[in-house]
Design a protein around this motif. Sequence first.
Motif, PDB file in Angstrom:
ATOM      1  N   ARG A  55      -7.963  44.247 -11.319  1.00 15.76           N
ATOM      2  CA  ARG A  55      -8.391  43.637 -12.729  1.00 15.76           C
ATOM      3  C   ARG A  55      -8.630  44.798 -13.765  1.00 15.76           C
ATOM      4  O   ARG A  55      -8.197  44.719 -14.891  1.00 15.76           O
ATOM      5  CB  ARG A  55      -9.775  42.894 -12.607  1.00 15.76           C
ATOM      6  N   LYS A  56      -9.321  45.793 -13.266  1.00 18.30           N
ATOM      7  CA  LYS A  56      -9.606  47.039 -14.250  1.00 18.30           C
ATOM      8  C   LYS A  56      -8.358  47.575 -14.666  1.00 18.30           C
ATOM      9  O   LYS A  56      -8.294  47.893 -15.889  1.00 18.30           O
ATOM     10  CB  LYS A  56     -10.324  48.075 -13.412  1.00 18.30           C
ATOM     11  N   MET A  57      -7.565  47.526 -13.827  1.00 18.86           N
ATOM     12  CA  MET A  57      -6.089  47.972 -14.133  1.00 18.86           C
ATOM     13  C   MET A  57      -5.599  47.230 -15.058  1.00 18.86           C
ATOM     14  O   MET A  57      -4.957  47.840 -16.179  1.00 18.86           O
ATOM     15  CB  MET A  57      -5.045  48.344 -12.895  1.00 18.86           C
ATOM     16  N   ALA A  58      -5.433  45.805 -14.796  1.00 19.25           N
ATOM     17  CA  ALA A  58      -4.820  44.927 -16.048  1.00 19.25           C
ATOM     18  C   ALA A  58      -5.451  45.049 -17.134  1.00 19.25           C
ATOM     19  O   ALA A  58      -4.897  44.911 -18.400  1.00 19.25           O
ATOM     20  CB  ALA A  58      -4.821  43.390 -15.266  1.00 19.25           C
ATOM     21  N   THR A  59      -6.818  44.999 -17.334  1.00 21.88           N
ATOM     22  CA  THR A  59      -7.380  44.848 -18.381  1.00 21.88           C
ATOM     23  C   THR A  59      -7.339  46.076 -19.369  1.00 21.88           C
ATOM     24  O   THR A  59      -7.169  46.184 -20.463  1.00 21.88           O
ATOM     25  CB  THR A  59      -8.905  44.523 -18.381  1.00 21.88           C
TER      26      THR A  59
ATOM     27  N   TYR B 237     -12.452  23.615 -24.154  1.00 21.65           N
ATOM     28  CA  TYR B 237     -11.039  24.166 -24.629  1.00 21.65           C
ATOM     29  C   TYR B 237     -10.786  25.433 -23.759  1.00 21.65           C
ATOM     30  O   TYR B 237     -11.370  26.727 -24.294  1.00 21.65           O
ATOM     31  CB  TYR B 237     -10.779  24.369 -26.193  1.00 21.65           C
ATOM     32  N   THR B 238     -10.191  25.649 -22.793  1.00 20.94           N
ATOM     33  CA  THR B 238     -10.215  26.885 -22.186  1.00 20.94           C
ATOM     34  C   THR B 238      -8.532  27.296 -21.670  1.00 20.94           C
ATOM     35  O   THR B 238      -8.160  27.332 -20.226  1.00 20.94           O
ATOM     36  CB  THR B 238     -10.996  27.035 -20.937  1.00 20.94           C
ATOM     37  N   PRO B 239      -7.582  27.166 -22.471  1.00 20.92           N
ATOM     38  CA  PRO B 239      -6.175  27.380 -22.011  1.00 20.92           C
ATOM     39  C   PRO B 239      -5.974  28.685 -21.210  1.00 20.92           C
ATOM     40  O   PRO B 239      -4.992  28.769 -20.675  1.00 20.92           O
ATOM     41  CB  PRO B 239      -5.438  27.425 -23.513  1.00 20.92           C
ATOM     42  N   PHE B 240      -7.021  29.552 -21.592  1.00 21.66           N
ATOM     43  CA  PHE B 240      -6.491  30.904 -20.934  1.00 21.66           C
ATOM     44  C   PHE B 240      -7.602  31.098 -19.857  1.00 21.66           C
ATOM     45  O   PHE B 240      -7.993  32.268 -19.278  1.00 21.66           O
ATOM     46  CB  PHE B 240      -6.878  32.077 -21.779  1.00 21.66           C
ATOM     47  N   GLY B 241      -8.157  29.941 -19.227  1.00 17.55           N
ATOM     48  CA  GLY B 241      -9.182  30.137 -18.235  1.00 17.55           C
ATOM     49  C   GLY B 241     -10.474  30.372 -18.808  1.00 17.55           C
ATOM     50  O   GLY B 241     -10.634  30.472 -19.843  1.00 17.55           O
ATOM     51  N   ASN B 242     -11.275  30.692 -17.735  1.00 16.76           N
ATOM     52  CA  ASN B 242     -12.594  31.249 -18.135  1.00 16.76           C
ATOM     53  C   ASN B 242     -13.481  32.030 -16.969  1.00 16.76           C
ATOM     54  O   ASN B 242     -12.853  32.151 -15.833  1.00 16.76           O
ATOM     55  CB  ASN B 242     -13.486  29.936 -18.205  1.00 16.76           C
ATOM     56  N   GLY B 243     -14.466  32.745 -17.536  1.00 17.61           N
ATOM     57  CA  GLY B 243     -15.382  33.525 -16.584  1.00 17.61           C
ATOM     58  C   GLY B 243     -14.355  34.999 -16.193  1.00 17.61           C
ATOM     59  O   GLY B 243     -13.642  35.342 -16.912  1.00 17.61           O
ATOM     60  N   PRO B 244     -14.757  35.405 -14.999  1.00 20.54           N
ATOM     61  CA  PRO B 244     -14.397  36.787 -14.890  1.00 20.54           C
ATOM     62  C   PRO B 244     -12.718  36.928 -14.864  1.00 20.54           C
ATOM     63  O   PRO B 244     -12.138  37.968 -14.931  1.00 20.54           O
ATOM     64  CB  PRO B 244     -14.949  37.163 -13.403  1.00 20.54           C
ATOM     65  N   ARG B 245     -12.248  35.763 -14.248  1.00 15.74           N
ATOM     66  CA  ARG B 245     -10.630  35.896 -13.987  1.00 15.74           C
ATOM     67  C   ARG B 245      -9.921  35.440 -15.185  1.00 15.74           C
ATOM     68  O   ARG B 245      -8.687  34.939 -15.401  1.00 15.74           O
ATOM     69  CB  ARG B 245     -10.177  35.179 -12.943  1.00 15.74           C
ATOM     70  N   PHE B 246     -10.567  35.129 -16.391  1.00 21.20           N
ATOM     71  CA  PHE B 246     -10.005  34.788 -17.839  1.00 21.20           C
ATOM     72  C   PHE B 246      -8.761  35.503 -17.837  1.00 21.20           C
ATOM     73  O   PHE B 246      -8.744  36.798 -17.535  1.00 21.20           O
ATOM     74  CB  PHE B 246     -11.280  35.030 -18.779  1.00 21.20           C
ATOM     75  N   CYS B 247      -7.693  35.034 -18.431  1.00 22.51           N
ATOM     76  CA  CYS B 247      -6.557  35.470 -18.810  1.00 22.51           C
ATOM     77  C   CYS B 247      -6.657  36.957 -19.475  1.00 22.51           C
ATOM     78  O   CYS B 247      -7.155  37.072 -20.617  1.00 22.51           O
ATOM     79  CB  CYS B 247      -5.440  34.871 -19.510  1.00 22.51           C
ATOM     80  N   PRO B 248      -6.084  38.130 -18.923  1.00 21.52           N
ATOM     81  CA  PRO B 248      -6.205  39.436 -19.563  1.00 21.52           C
ATOM     82  C   PRO B 248      -5.256  39.594 -20.719  1.00 21.52           C
ATOM     83  O   PRO B 248      -5.256  40.448 -21.725  1.00 21.52           O
ATOM     84  CB  PRO B 248      -6.067  40.343 -18.414  1.00 21.52           C
ATOM     85  N   GLY B 249      -4.226  38.625 -20.704  1.00 22.25           N
ATOM     86  CA  GLY B 249      -2.966  38.853 -21.664  1.00 22.25           C
ATOM     87  C   GLY B 249      -3.319  37.824 -22.908  1.00 22.25           C
ATOM     88  O   GLY B 249      -2.354  37.863 -23.675  1.00 22.25           O
ATOM     89  N   ARG B 250      -4.455  37.411 -23.102  1.00 26.89           N
ATOM     90  CA  ARG B 250      -4.827  36.223 -24.096  1.00 26.89           C
ATOM     91  C   ARG B 250      -4.570  37.146 -25.491  1.00 26.89           C
ATOM     92  O   ARG B 250      -3.861  36.270 -26.357  1.00 26.89           O
ATOM     93  CB  ARG B 250      -6.225  35.848 -24.014  1.00 26.89           C
ATOM     94  N   ASN B 251      -5.016  38.113 -25.917  1.00 33.02           N
ATOM     95  CA  ASN B 251      -4.589  38.655 -27.125  1.00 33.02           C
ATOM     96  C   ASN B 251      -3.348  38.968 -27.428  1.00 33.02           C
ATOM     97  O   ASN B 251      -2.705  38.719 -28.311  1.00 33.02           O
ATOM     98  CB  ASN B 251      -5.362  39.952 -27.471  1.00 33.02           C
ATOM     99  N   LEU B 252      -2.668  39.531 -26.293  1.00 28.91           N
ATOM    100  CA  LEU B 252      -1.034  39.587 -26.584  1.00 28.91           C
ATOM    101  C   LEU B 252      -0.355  38.398 -26.756  1.00 28.91           C
ATOM    102  O   LEU B 252       0.524  38.292 -27.749  1.00 28.91           O
ATOM    103  CB  LEU B 252      -0.360  40.377 -25.191  1.00 28.91           C
TER     104      LEU B 252
END
Length: 473
Positions: A112-116, A410-425
């Motif tokens: 996850r660290k790597m992905a974020t 409203y959580t189309p990108f999920g929620n919590g620590p596994r929230f989608c890391p690609g949201r901004n992109l």
Amino acid sequence: MVDTDRTAQPTRTAADLDGPKPVPLLGNLPEFTRGRVTHRVLERWCDEYGLTYRFHLARHRVVVTADPKVLDVVMRKRPDDFRRSGLMAGVLDEIIPTGVFTAEGDQWRRLRKMATQSLNVAYLRQYFTTITQVTERLTRLWDRAADSGESIDVLDQMMRYTLDVTVALAMGHDLNGLETTGEGLHSRLPKLFPEFARRIEAPFPYWRYVRLPRDRRLDATVREIEAVVRERFVEARARVASGADPANFLEALVKPLEDEPAFTDDEVFGNMMHMLLGGEDTTSSTAAWTLHYLAEHPDVHRKVRAEADEVLGDRKFPADPAMVGRLKYAEAVVNEVQRLRPVAPYLVMQPLKDVTLDTRDGRLHLPALTVLFVLIAYGARRDQVRFPEPETFRPERWLDGSMPPESLPYTPFGNGPRFCPGRNLAMIEATMLASVLARGFDLEPDRSAGEVGEYMTFTAFPTNVAVRVRRRG
Ligand code: HEM
């Protein structure tokens, strides 16, 4: 917190929950999978049986919930108390090495660290030129379609667009699926999701014993991508070792994290694949729905255009992510599209230990590893208070300040620590596309292929979205 009235109620188990009547052997499988709109079936059952209910996948009882109280706990208490579906992770991990989407526990923390790290705002600023270059390529295709009068198959084109963006950002490779005809990675990668879904739903893992032609095609596609990634691997390592700033995901991935051992080749390949897959179907379906709603709602189209004229001025494309951030109305359109047409309408999870959850209707006990379908999109489609007339497409509802994005329901990108890391992109891509295309072109829906619909595999896709375009008059 447990409310006292409800503690007086007995704790229920999955067997006490209401739900559709199963048929022998298959349970509710036929109704669940009919028409490939599983998310709509789950929502319909939710209307009928309440926010938390059960149904049967063959002989297995599973629990479904859209209860905000439960969602909040389940999404937040990861990875320690809840995990993604083990069946789903097992099937994916058999095809590609484990990546951030399927990993659990400490391995997930590392990946996850790597992905974020590779999707953080600083990198997005760097990637921005690539995104505008691919968008420019797309506008040239729309120019040609305007000249020829040909209809555009919107989902196909958006898939090529998002794949071009993701592959370029991921490893600095110009796939140019947008302008490539015939077979290639651009046509094979989108077929991976349906194959994953098919295996997850298979009653028996036959592929471990016999390889059908489609299984061999799947292996070949994975090998082909792996070859491209590994080819760039060596270059990426050399560049990062020379002290250069990472210029794409791959380079960000091979850069050692502070106080952490370097990632193995398999970890990097697995994470790359998860980024490619996470970034493609989801964003392309959202972008395709967005263009569909713009074509169907000329008043909304006009407002997106007026905003683009004002914000972009003489520029054809936004200069940087901050300028995209000023396209507030276009962003509201994307938010509203995701509310009505979520591409990841539910997640499947399992508690790692026995849990007792507070639900709106009392306490519910679930043994470890109970399969739990979490409907993350249901609330935003039904909540009359937060979203008056919830069935209506009305982007303005996002602009009156009453709706902080990314909070329940409203959580189309999920929620919590596994929230989608690609949201901004994803938001940059979809908002920029809406704005640039609405500004430059008039859109007319082309319904000759049939009614617009949707189907669900691993994510939900639109069907039959086609438009004809004219250059702005
Ligand atoms: C409109 C576009 C997108 C939507 C709706 C979307 C939605 C989601 C959702 C619902 C999840 C699960 C979150 C959770 O479990 O709480 C997720 C996870 C993930 N997404 Fe996205 N996503 C989108 C675009 C992207 C993009 C562009 C990328 C990367 C390039 C990406 C990469 C990932 C990854 C790697 C995960 C797994 C995170 C983890 O398990 O820690 N997604 N996404």
